[in-house]
Design a protein around this motif. Structure first.
Motif, PDB file in Angstrom:
ATOM      1  N   GLU A 133      -4.885  -1.432   1.476  1.00 47.14           N
ATOM      2  CA  GLU A 133      -3.488  -1.850   1.558  1.00 47.14           C
ATOM      3  C   GLU A 133      -3.025  -2.526   0.266  1.00 47.14           C
ATOM      4  O   GLU A 133      -1.892  -2.325  -0.186  1.00 47.14           O
ATOM      5  N   ARG A 136      -2.360   0.233  -2.119  1.00 42.24           N
ATOM      6  CA  ARG A 136      -1.116   0.944  -1.799  1.00 42.24           C
ATOM      7  C   ARG A 136       0.097   0.161  -2.292  1.00 42.24           C
ATOM      8  O   ARG A 136       1.028   0.731  -2.870  1.00 42.24           O
ATOM      9  N   SER A 140       2.748   1.240  -5.251  1.00 43.99           N
ATOM     10  CA  SER A 140       4.174   1.351  -4.923  1.00 43.99           C
ATOM     11  C   SER A 140       5.048   0.626  -5.939  1.00 43.99           C
ATOM     12  O   SER A 140       6.242   0.893  -6.037  1.00 43.99           O
ATOM     13  N   LEU A 151       1.451   8.709  -2.461  1.00 43.61           N
ATOM     14  CA  LEU A 151       0.735   7.442  -2.345  1.00 43.61           C
ATOM     15  C   LEU A 151      -0.577   7.545  -1.557  1.00 43.61           C
ATOM     16  O   LEU A 151      -1.600   6.994  -1.996  1.00 43.61           O
ATOM     17  N   VAL A 155      -4.189   6.408  -3.241  1.00 43.91           N
ATOM     18  CA  VAL A 155      -5.000   5.341  -2.661  1.00 43.91           C
ATOM     19  C   VAL A 155      -6.383   5.866  -2.290  1.00 43.91           C
ATOM     20  O   VAL A 155      -7.406   5.224  -2.563  1.00 43.91           O
TER      21      VAL A 155
END
Length: 293
Positions: A133, A136, A140, A151, A155
């Motif tokens: 996370e 990610r 972004s 994305l 990742v």
């Protein structure tokens, strides 16, 4: 040389262009790799690594190569210019991402060829240590931006790189500033999970993580993060990558690499490790929980 200046040379690094030209000249001269190695005083395996682009030859080696294949003077001058340029290459993020969706596979190939990888990061947690996370959220925020559809692939490729951390035949060292640890690209919960991940990976035998607290005296102030790649082979296999806002620099000159080694040594002296580092992470996590209340 027309190919190098025209369409065929686009998208290729100077190192790859030099490798291709040296290989072409050897083939034209009808000399075997073994014979050429003997003539210029290097190993046959190094000739192979030079021609594959994994090693940048020194200027004296390129000069001797040109003499051995009896290249004309203009070609030798071109080789000298290309060799000098290959020691510091510049790759803009925008241009690189126009050719491919992401760079994670390319970076993984570089890491796979290195016996020791040393990462200094002053702004964010290094990619090899990131949770899914956290990664990610960082991607972004990238400029130029990734599309929402790309994305997940980016990742996943970053997480694939992290498998190398569990290869005990290799060594990974990280130096991370407190500012990088405090940067929050998402919720406090996301950052707490990330700090826990750093603490967990610090227990691996082949992974050494140093943290640089803000309240310590600064002994050196690098303006950008950098990564040192070191092979267990010849010195020519080592290089440094420096990331700046719009591009990354690949540095292969021995004197420049020595500068980054010196900076690494000073930064390492400023850092805390092992139990002291994990205690620092625990305190930092407690601070974040208090702020989130």
């Amino acid at each position: 040389m027309e190919d190098l200046a025209g369409e065929g040379g686009r998208g290729r690094t100077k190192r790859q262009r030099l490798a291709g030209e040296l290989r072409r000249l050897r083939d034209l001269a009808g000399i075997s790799g073994r014979d050429l190695a003997h003539r210029i005083g290097i190993s046959q395996s190094k000739v192979s690594r030079i021609e594959s682009g994994s090693v940048v030859p020194s200027l004296p080696e390129v000069t001797a190569w040109g003499e051995a294949v009896e290249a004309p003077t203009p070609t030798r001058e071109f080789l000298a210019d290309l060799t000098q340029a290959a020691f510091t290459e510049m790759h803009t993020w925008r241009e690189a991402l126009q050719r491919q969706t992401h760079l994670q596979d390319e970076i993984r190939e570089q890491e796979d060829q290195a016996h020791v990888v040393r990462v200094y990061q002053p702004t964010i947690v290094p990619g090899l240590l990131q949770t899914a996370e956290y990664a990610r959220r960082v991607f972004s925020l990238f400029d130029p931006p990734y599309s929402e559809g790309d994305l997940p692939m980016v990742v996943a490729a970053r997480l694939q790189r992290q498998l190398a951390l569990y290869d005990e035949s290799r060594t990974f060292e990280f130096l991370i500033t407190e500012a990088a640890l405090r940067l929050r690209p998402g919720t406090p919960r996301l950052l707490l999970a990330q700090l826990d991940r750093v603490a967990s990976l610090s227990t691996l035998e082949n992974v050494r993580i140093g943290l640089i607290p803000q309240d310590g005296e600064a002994l050196v102030c690098p303006s950008n993060g950098f990564t040192l790649y070191e092979s267990d082979g010849s010195a020519g296999d080592s290089f440094v990558e420096v990331e700046v806002t719009h591009m990354r620099l690949t540095v292969r000159d021995a004197d420049d690499i020595a500068t980054y080694h010196r900076q690494w040594s000073v930064l390492a002296a400023m850092a805390i490790y092992d139990d002291a580092a994990r205690q620092f992470l625990a305190k930092l996590s407690a601070d974040i929980r208090d702020m989130a209340r």
